[in-house]
Design an enzyme around this catalytic site. Sequence first.
Site, PDB file in Angstrom:
ATOM      1  N   GLY A  57     113.575 -40.214 -32.063  1.00 38.91           N
ATOM      2  CA  GLY A  57     114.295 -40.660 -30.874  1.00 38.91           C
ATOM      3  C   GLY A  57     113.755 -39.966 -29.647  1.00 38.91           C
ATOM      4  CB  CYS A  84     110.022 -37.505 -34.861  1.00 36.43           C
ATOM      5  SG  CYS A  84     109.258 -37.146 -33.284  1.00 36.43           S
ATOM      6  CE1 TYR A  85     116.798 -34.886 -30.331  1.00 39.63           C
ATOM      7  CE2 TYR A  85     118.006 -36.264 -31.898  1.00 39.63           C
ATOM      8  CZ  TYR A  85     117.997 -35.319 -30.889  1.00 39.63           C
ATOM      9  OH  TYR A  85     119.179 -34.788 -30.448  1.00 39.63           O
ATOM     10  CG  HIS A 176     107.021 -41.215 -35.945  1.00 44.48           C
ATOM     11  ND1 HIS A 176     108.319 -41.631 -35.867  1.00 44.48           N
ATOM     12  CD2 HIS A 176     106.802 -40.449 -34.849  1.00 44.48           C
ATOM     13  CE1 HIS A 176     108.879 -41.161 -34.766  1.00 44.48           C
ATOM     14  NE2 HIS A 176     107.978 -40.433 -34.131  1.00 44.48           N
ATOM     15  CD  GLU A 178     108.778 -43.751 -38.909  1.00 50.13           C
ATOM     16  OE1 GLU A 178     108.602 -42.927 -39.824  1.00 50.13           O
ATOM     17  OE2 GLU A 178     109.258 -43.443 -37.823  1.00 50.13           O
ATOM     18  CG  ASP A 233     115.112 -67.956 -39.599  1.00 52.74           C
ATOM     19  OD1 ASP A 233     114.301 -67.679 -40.505  1.00 52.74           O
ATOM     20  OD2 ASP A 233     115.001 -67.544 -38.435  1.00 52.74           O
ATOM     21  CE  LYS A 375     110.785 -66.567 -39.398  1.00 50.80           C
ATOM     22  NZ  LYS A 375     111.749 -67.436 -38.701  1.00 50.80           N
TER      23      LYS A 375
END
Length: 519
Positions: A57, A84-85, A176, A178, A233, A375
């Site tokens: 963040g 991180c944060y 990070h 990710e 969708d 998605k």
Amino acid sequence: MTHHERLLIIDFGSQVTQLIARRLRELHVYCEIHPFNRVDDAFLRDFAPKAIIFSGGPASVFEDGAPMPPKAAFEAGVPILGICYGQQAMMHCLGGKVERGHGTAEFGRAFVTPVEAKLSLLDGWFEDGGREQVWMSHGDHVSEIAPGFEVYGTSPNAPFAITADPVRQFFAVQFHPEVHHTPKGAKLYENFVRLAGFKGDWTMGAYREDAIAKIREQVGDQKVICGLSGGVDSSVAAVLIHEAIGDQLTCVFVDHGLLRKGEAEQVVTMFRDHYNMPLIHADESELFLTALEGVTDPEVKRKTIGRLFIEVFEKHAKSVGGATFLAQGTLYPDVIESVSFSGGPSVTIKSHHNVGGLPEKMGMKLVEPLRELFKDEVRALGRELGLPDSFIGRHPFPGPGLAIRCPGEITRDKLEILRNADAVFIDQIRRHGLYDAIWQAFVALLPVKTVGVMGDGRTYDYACALRAVTSVDGMTADYYPFSHEFLGETATRIINEVRGINRVTYDITSKPPGTIEWE
Ligand code: XMP
């Protein structure tokens, strides 16, 4: 919903929090993202996570009212990973120290080297004793680790790049994992969920069962209507709901006369004949095209179409005899609450209604069975439900249809020309095996006539523009780099096969500054 194993991601406002959820879903772990200021002790008890992740963040633990995780998170007896944060907040809460990043900020690629003992979180890392590439993005850094923690990896500007308290199973990383720039990041998440004891049983089969049970419970014996656009969708939502409640569901397919060639037949055949779903095929093309006569302003076009769509939908919804629920194909990225730090923590809910304005106007309750999916997961669910690949992989098509691909006044003649040209372009793309590499492709018919020559005669016909883009989410886009041969062949085919067009151009604008559609 009966998820036995849930992981909670506490969001501190990082731009990449959604990617954490993506990495976990890829590991078949069910997770939800919730903003830090919504997660209190009672929430945690209720959610009963099997593990918790603190996201990164933009805040600094030194700010007044800096966002912090609830105390109960540390007392829940489950593994925690701070990123991180999230790592800094963890240290701050548990008795470590964070320092302001004077001159030691680190943005971008960095290398972490191992320090000492083995850590199960790092299985598969530092395999040859070497260093691992990671992605850093931080100003502050941890300068003293909390009691019980040890260091397992270090980088030049983050001496405590990887730390852990193996007894309590608290893990903290400054980088990070990710993002793709941390090549072994996925392995780190895999290790984390394994040590937390996740079975990894979040599959589309399981989701389907859960979703069906939930729809039945929500709807009871009431009626549901679903606006079917033919897009992925709404189609997947309709098939799923139909499987849950059968003919209590009626789909309404509004044909506004602005569809592509053969589109209405395709959708109606598939849903009515193949799936045996009650389907109202509302052919309202006269109504829409008459209302659009003489309209040239893009916003007026959109508003006219939106207003009529609601009218038509309402009219047909009444005819099913008192539906109390409206089904929508809302996806997870549309409902995640985002954290905003401007003027103190506040929460904005981004909520996208596929059938804008309808639920409020009609006083209906919503059924949104795809609210928890990304998605590509919707596509996987569609496959699970037996929808053909050719349908699942379809390019997006906007609600206002061909109206926004026909700048200027819309006439039936122009729409016919546009439909034919579009069909040739898409056929070319398919023949060359490019359809799946492209996010969206279409023809826009320009409000310009140009002079040409065919055989011995002069022509005076419309010009058109081909548009094909690559994109991840439609927010930004690049034009597709077709070969000159492909473009030449396509132009020749369109001019030869489509009456009314004698000039073809290729739109090479990216988004931004352009948009994908022409209007
Ligand atoms: P733009 O043109 O804004 O489009 O770059 C981004 C994506 O959104 C689609 N689009 C729409 N979809 N109703 C929709 O359902 C609309 O009014 C609409 N306008 C644009 C567009 O096709 C692209 O995928």
